[in-house]
Write an enzyme that holds these catalytic residues in place. Structure first.
Site, mmCIF file in Angstrom:
data_model
loop_
_atom_site.group_PDB
_atom_site.id
_atom_site.type_symbol
_atom_site.label_atom_id
_atom_site.label_comp_id
_atom_site.label_asym_id
_atom_site.label_seq_id
_atom_site.Cartn_x
_atom_site.Cartn_y
_atom_site.Cartn_z
ATOM 1 N N GLU B 60 0.780 -1.332 0.054
ATOM 2 C CA GLU B 60 -0.120 -0.158 -0.177
ATOM 3 C C GLU B 60 0.816 1.272 -0.002
ATOM 4 O O GLU B 60 0.523 2.244 -0.561
ATOM 5 C CB GLU B 60 -0.987 0.200 1.106
ATOM 6 C CG GLU B 60 -2.046 -0.488 0.880
ATOM 7 C CD GLU B 60 -2.107 -2.140 1.235
ATOM 8 O OE1 GLU B 60 -0.861 -2.573 1.640
ATOM 9 O OE2 GLU B 60 -3.178 -3.320 0.899
ATOM 10 N N HIS B 129 -10.084 -5.691 10.310
ATOM 11 C CA HIS B 129 -10.718 -5.608 9.043
ATOM 12 C C HIS B 129 -12.005 -4.928 9.126
ATOM 13 O O HIS B 129 -12.832 -5.032 8.170
ATOM 14 C CB HIS B 129 -10.890 -6.833 8.424
ATOM 15 C CG HIS B 129 -9.462 -7.437 7.932
ATOM 16 N ND1 HIS B 129 -8.568 -7.962 8.660
ATOM 17 C CD2 HIS B 129 -9.009 -7.472 6.788
ATOM 18 C CE1 HIS B 129 -7.477 -8.430 7.897
ATOM 19 N NE2 HIS B 129 -7.813 -8.093 6.681
#
Lengths: 357, 326
Positions: B60, B129
């Site tokens: 990322e 998450h």
């Protein structure tokens, strides 16, 4: 690591082009050095705030590469960025004014020493987070090839930046994209031996920094970074290759930071006076001067003139910075968002969150 | 008008923008060959090729940062983060570079990019998450923060985001991808910083965004059965925040409830409530109520997870509290 362990190529005749470039860049390097000396003085006088990181000792690295690229090529660097801006054509006055926090500075006084930008000359900054600019430069290189140009990107980084994730992640991308000819970038590791006060041996498990690029399938080499003529020769070869192939490449240049990490690094307990003195015996400006003299291209008279010109330019830069106005108060809220967005999308900018309603 | 899912509304905005502007490129993990974890980019690799639909490693920091560099050079990258949780790996790039480049360069650089992906809780995805990061990003000047609730908003706001000259944090929601709704045809765009009144009412203003808009609407129906008329405001966008629409509503209803999925301390509801106090204090007949997620990392067990996110019943209870009917 000792820069003297890397042998400087023996002097040989300079081509006419090299001679002209070397004379021109000798002047620029003297100017940059004089500028940095003055910046340190102005910092002590309280005219410059925040952080100040000077480039003295490393001039041949940026000069060698920036003298070898085309006017429409681009580059990124970290926070030790004054010389890069000046080398590429920014007015010393505009650089000094930025350090003084004045409206006439390169970034209107909003960036300061660490965030010099001169996009008109292909200089995309000037970044304060170690390694944080490496992904940007990598994506910028992709964009240049995506736009079907022949332009290339240089990414200067320090030895200290190579231990952060922001080095490894984009290096992997550059390896992947470079294989496809989509990433015309040269990573230039300015190995000045210290990450702030920590030497390379204590911060990098593998001290051959160039070799670390092999992990990402980026071809690389390591060379002395103190001799402008040799750095420029290397740069021309590497830049040509990257331009032709669209592949990425890395160069580690061994150099030395004559000053402390920043202006506040006064006592430098991590290195000895003897070590600094020894490094200063290989001053890149003296090395270039000696080579030009040996080639019969530089006289005492010319040297004196170059130094006088630098003195005059820096004095003028300081006067310009002193006399320039500070940014107008309304500048505080400008350049947060683009005008088009403010006008068309949000009506007026939402200033509520800033507490200024 | 066409009926589209939220997913296809997003996808159609991508296609239309990519068709008319070659500067628009997509970049992210498994968006090409794999067609996207939530299939928002399905088939786009075949349409536009690997140069414009760029599959990246799981990296990322690297690909968000690279997209910023592309944007600086004039491309208009749309970055997919598989979920917003993973954006934390790129936070330095988003906050220290994307948000600030225009400013510290003295206006020399634009960063026209979108970072999009699902935000908030799913079903039993546990602590790492399930986070809602809207307030985190809305804190930073230089970013836009957008959270569409309906398919039409998904398309209209994504188009505006892609055409924006500044970085946009585009917060989708996994539970909404399959939801259908009418989406205007043609070159349809919605402005940033304009909330929508999702339901009119006179008794209380319920402010929500993204998935919580639907919880608020369901709560409003239940309240209506009891004779309480709630006005539901769908914020659509958190930065800039359309305080004017909220204040106008509160000046009629004199009561407000703010709903968010994320944790209560320092959240979006705190900011919205404070804006109501600053701009409409005299209009209030009761303190502003907040309905939020539980202040804990998200648990895995379904029985606990259900208790950790806000529900219609919580909104109903908060509304009644503002009316003194609790």
């Amino acid at each position: 690591m000792d820069t003297r362990s890397v042998k400087t190529a023996s002097p040989r005749d300079l081509s006419r082009d090299e001679l002209a470039a070397s004379l021109e860049w000798y002047g620029k390097m003297v100017l940059a050095r004089r500028f940095e000396d003055e910046a340190e003085r102005e910092f002590r006088r309280g005219k410059i705030g925040g952080y100040l990181h000077v480039y003295s000792g490393q001039e041949a690295v940026a000069a060698g590469f920036l003298s070898a690229i085309r006017p429409d090529d681009i580059f990124f660097t970290a926070y030790r960025d004054h010389a890069h801006a000046i080398f590429r054509g920014a007015a010393p006055g505009a650089v000094m004014a930025e350090l003084f926090g004045k409206a006439t500075g390169l970034a209107k006084g909003k960036g300061g020493s660490m965030h010099l930008f001169d996009v008109a000359h292909g200089f995309y900054g000037g970044y304060g987070i170690v390694g944080g600019h490496i992904p940007l430069a990598t994506g910028a290189a992709y964009a240049l090839r995506y736009q079907k140009t022949e332009r290339i990107c240089l990414c200067f980084l320090g030895d200290g930046a190579m231990n952060s994730g922001s080095f490894h992640e984009p290096a992997n991308l550059a390896g992947l994209w470079g294989k496809q000819g989509l990433c015309p970038i040269v990573y230039i590791v300015e190995n000045n031996q210290y990450a702030m006060g920590t030497p390379v041996e204590r911060s990098s498990a593998v001290t051959n920094l160039a070799g670390r690029f092999s992990t990402y399938a980026i071809d690389n080499e390591r060379a002395d970074g103190m001799d402008f003529i040799e750095v420029r020769r290397l740069a021309e070869r590497v830049v040509r290759r990257v331009r032709e192939t669209g592949g990425s490449y890395a160069v580690e240049l061994l150099t030395y930071r004559f000053a402390g990490h920043g202006a506040a690094d006064l006592f430098q307990p991590y290195r000895t006076k003897e070590e600094i003195a020894q490094a200063r015996s290989r001053d890149p400006i003296t090395i270039l001067e000696d080579r030009l003299r040996a080639a019969g291209a530089l006289t005492d008279e010319q040297v004196k003139r170059v130094h006088a010109d630098a003195e005059r330019a820096v004095t003028e830069a300081v006067r310009f910075a002193e006399e320039s106005p500070p940014p107008a108060p309304e500048e505080l809220y400008k350049d947060v968002y683009g005008a088009r967005d403010e006008d068309e999308k949000t009506g007026t900018r939402d200033r509520g969150n800033t507490g200024t309603r | 008008m066409a009926e589209l899912t939220y997913r296809d509304a997003l996808r159609s905005a991508l296609i239309e923008e990519m068709d008319h502007d070659r500067r628009v490129v997509l970049i992210g993990e498994d968006i090409g060959v794999y067609q996207g974890t939530f299939r928002v980019t399905a088939d786009l690799l075949k349409r536009y090729g690997p140069g414009r639909v760029i599959d990246t490693p799981i990296s990322e920091l690297g690909f968000v940062g690279a997209a910023i560099g592309m944007a600086m050079l004039g491309l208009r990258p749309v970055v997919e983060v598989m979920t917003w949780n993973f954006s934390l790996l790129a936070m330095d790039q988003i906050v220290n570079n994307a948000a600030k480049l225009r400013y510290f360069s003295g206006g020399q650089v634009n960063v026209p990019m979108v970072i999009r992906g699902p935000n908030g809780a799913g079903v039993q995805l546990s602590a790492q998450h399930s986070q809602s990061l809207e307030a985190t990003y809305a804190h930073f000047p230089g970013l836009y923060v957008v959270a569409p609730a309906t398919p039409a908003e998904a398309k209209g706001l994504l188009r505006t985001a892609i055409r924006s000259d500044d970085p946009v944090i585009f917060l989708e929601n996994a539970a909404l991808y399959g939801m259908k709704g009418e989406v205007p045809d043609s070159d349809f765009a919605l402005p940033f910083g304009k909330a929508a009144v999702a339901r009119s009412g006179r008794d209380v203003t319920v402010v929500a965004y993204s998935r919580m808009v639907f919880a608020a609407l369901t709560a409003a129906e239940q309240l209506a059965a009891e004779g309480i008329e709630a006005e539901v405001i769908n914020m659509r966008c958190l930065r800039p925040l359309d305080a004017a629409t909220i204040v106008e509503s509160v000046s009629r209803t004199h009561r407000a409830v703010v709903v968010q999925e994320q944790w209560k301390p320092f959240g979006a509801a705190a900011e919205i409530a404070m804006r109501i106090y600053e701009d409409a204090f005299d209009q209030l007949d009761a303190p502003v109520e907040r309905v939020t997620g539980a202040d804990v990392p998200m648990p895995y067990a379904r029985t606990l997870e259900v208790r950790a996110v806000p529900h219609e019943a919580d909104i109903v209870a908060a509304v009644k509290k503002t009316l003194g009917k609790d």
